[in-house]
Write a protein that holds these residues in place. Structure first.
Motif, short mmCIF file in Angstrom:
data_model
loop_
_atom_site.label_atom_id
_atom_site.label_comp_id
_atom_site.label_asym_id
_atom_site.label_seq_id
_atom_site.Cartn_x
_atom_site.Cartn_y
_atom_site.Cartn_z
N ILE A 58 39.28 50.03 36.49
CA ILE A 58 37.90 49.62 36.74
C ILE A 58 37.64 48.17 36.35
O ILE A 58 37.15 47.37 37.16
CB ILE A 58 36.90 50.51 35.97
CG1 ILE A 58 36.90 51.92 36.54
CG2 ILE A 58 35.50 49.94 36.04
CD1 ILE A 58 35.96 52.85 35.83
N TYR A 59 37.94 47.83 35.13
CA TYR A 59 37.50 46.55 34.59
C TYR A 59 38.05 45.32 35.30
O TYR A 59 37.29 44.37 35.50
CB TYR A 59 37.76 46.48 33.08
CG TYR A 59 37.01 47.56 32.33
CD1 TYR A 59 35.64 47.71 32.51
CD2 TYR A 59 37.66 48.43 31.49
CE1 TYR A 59 34.95 48.73 31.86
CE2 TYR A 59 36.98 49.44 30.83
CZ TYR A 59 35.63 49.58 31.02
OH TYR A 59 34.95 50.58 30.37
N PRO A 60 39.31 45.31 35.72
CA PRO A 60 39.78 44.10 36.41
C PRO A 60 38.93 43.76 37.64
O PRO A 60 38.56 42.61 37.85
CB PRO A 60 41.22 44.44 36.80
CG PRO A 60 41.64 45.44 35.76
CD PRO A 60 40.41 46.25 35.49
N GLN A 61 38.61 44.78 38.43
CA GLN A 61 37.79 44.56 39.63
C GLN A 61 36.37 44.13 39.27
O GLN A 61 35.83 43.20 39.87
CB GLN A 61 37.72 45.85 40.44
CG GLN A 61 38.54 45.81 41.69
CD GLN A 61 38.37 47.08 42.48
OE1 GLN A 61 38.59 48.17 41.97
NE2 GLN A 61 37.98 46.94 43.73
N LEU A 62 35.78 44.81 38.31
CA LEU A 62 34.39 44.50 37.96
C LEU A 62 34.25 43.13 37.31
O LEU A 62 33.27 42.42 37.55
CB LEU A 62 33.81 45.58 37.04
CG LEU A 62 33.67 46.98 37.64
CD1 LEU A 62 33.07 47.93 36.62
CD2 LEU A 62 32.84 46.96 38.91
N LEU A 63 35.23 42.75 36.51
CA LEU A 63 35.16 41.45 35.84
C LEU A 63 35.35 40.29 36.82
O LEU A 63 34.95 39.16 36.52
CB LEU A 63 36.20 41.38 34.72
CG LEU A 63 35.91 42.27 33.52
CD1 LEU A 63 37.11 42.32 32.59
CD2 LEU A 63 34.66 41.80 32.77
N ALA A 74 30.51 45.38 33.08
CA ALA A 74 31.91 45.53 32.69
C ALA A 74 32.14 44.98 31.28
O ALA A 74 32.82 45.63 30.47
CB ALA A 74 32.81 44.82 33.69
N ASN A 75 31.59 43.82 30.99
CA ASN A 75 31.74 43.24 29.65
C ASN A 75 31.11 44.12 28.58
O ASN A 75 31.69 44.30 27.51
CB ASN A 75 31.12 41.83 29.60
CG ASN A 75 32.05 40.79 30.15
OD1 ASN A 75 33.25 40.80 29.88
ND2 ASN A 75 31.51 39.88 30.95
N ASP A 76 29.94 44.68 28.87
CA ASP A 76 29.28 45.58 27.92
C ASP A 76 30.13 46.82 27.65
O ASP A 76 30.27 47.25 26.50
CB ASP A 76 27.89 45.99 28.42
CG ASP A 76 26.89 44.85 28.41
OD1 ASP A 76 27.18 43.79 27.79
OD2 ASP A 76 25.82 45.01 29.04
N PHE A 77 30.69 47.39 28.70
CA PHE A 77 31.52 48.58 28.52
C PHE A 77 32.82 48.25 27.81
O PHE A 77 33.28 49.03 26.98
CB PHE A 77 31.78 49.29 29.86
CG PHE A 77 30.73 50.31 30.17
CD1 PHE A 77 30.87 51.62 29.73
CD2 PHE A 77 29.60 49.97 30.87
CE1 PHE A 77 29.89 52.57 29.98
CE2 PHE A 77 28.61 50.90 31.14
CZ PHE A 77 28.76 52.21 30.70
N LEU A 78 33.39 47.12 28.10
CA LEU A 78 34.60 46.71 27.38
C LEU A 78 34.32 46.53 25.89
O LEU A 78 35.10 46.96 25.05
CB LEU A 78 35.15 45.40 27.96
CG LEU A 78 36.15 45.54 29.08
CD1 LEU A 78 36.49 44.18 29.66
CD2 LEU A 78 37.40 46.24 28.60
N SER A 79 33.21 45.92 25.59
CA SER A 79 32.81 45.74 24.19
C SER A 79 32.62 47.09 23.51
O SER A 79 33.09 47.32 22.40
CB SER A 79 31.54 44.91 24.12
OG SER A 79 31.12 44.75 22.81
N ASN A 80 31.95 48.01 24.21
CA ASN A 80 31.74 49.35 23.68
C ASN A 80 33.06 50.08 23.50
O ASN A 80 33.26 50.80 22.51
CB ASN A 80 30.80 50.15 24.60
CG ASN A 80 30.61 51.57 24.14
OD1 ASN A 80 31.37 52.45 24.55
ND2 ASN A 80 29.63 51.79 23.30
#
Length: 133
Positions: A58-63, A74-80
């Motif tokens: 998920i994150y590579p695409q969203l970032l 994406a940044n918020d979820f990565l931080s969480n």
């Protein structure tokens, strides 16, 4: 293609384990039961695999998305995710290798807090993260 249905299925399995363990954790006599410990380890393994699956899929695409709002999600979820991993690591170091019945109330409280945090995360994924995909 982002495997949203796979991620939802993983979330369902994590929620199921958390629900079962939430009921078992209140029984102090089960703290040293090998089946309880195996279920707790299974919960931890499934959660870890799910977070890694999200990180890869998920994150590579969203970032790299053009929309800054989606990048922020994406940044918020990565931080969480990092915070959740830190909390879980601390929990595992404290409780998962110490098979005793001492401090059961504290163990119960911290374990139920972990389940609450994970279930809140799953709800956020369903309502915010997956809808951004």
């Amino acid at each position: 293609m982002i495997p949203v249905e796979e991620l939802r299925s993983e979330n369902d399995a994590i929620k199921d384990l958390s629900n079962v363990l939430s009921n078992l954790v209140t029984d102090q006599s089960l703290r040293t039961n090998t089946i309880f410990c195996e279920l707790l380890q299974r919960f931890q393994d499934k959660l870890d695999a799910h977070l890694k699956h999200e990180a890869r899929s998920i994150y590579p695409q969203l970032l790299n998305h053009d929309d800054n709002h989606i990048k922020q999600i994406a940044n918020d979820f990565l931080s969480n995710t990092h915070e959740l991993e830190r909390i879980l690591s601390k929990y595992v170091k404290r409780w998962c290798h110490q098979i005793t019945t001492e401090n059961h109330e504290e163990f119960e409280r911290e374990t139920l807090d972990i389940f609450r945090l994970v279930n809140e995360r799953i709800q956020l994924e369903e309502s915010h993260l997956f809808s951004a995909l």
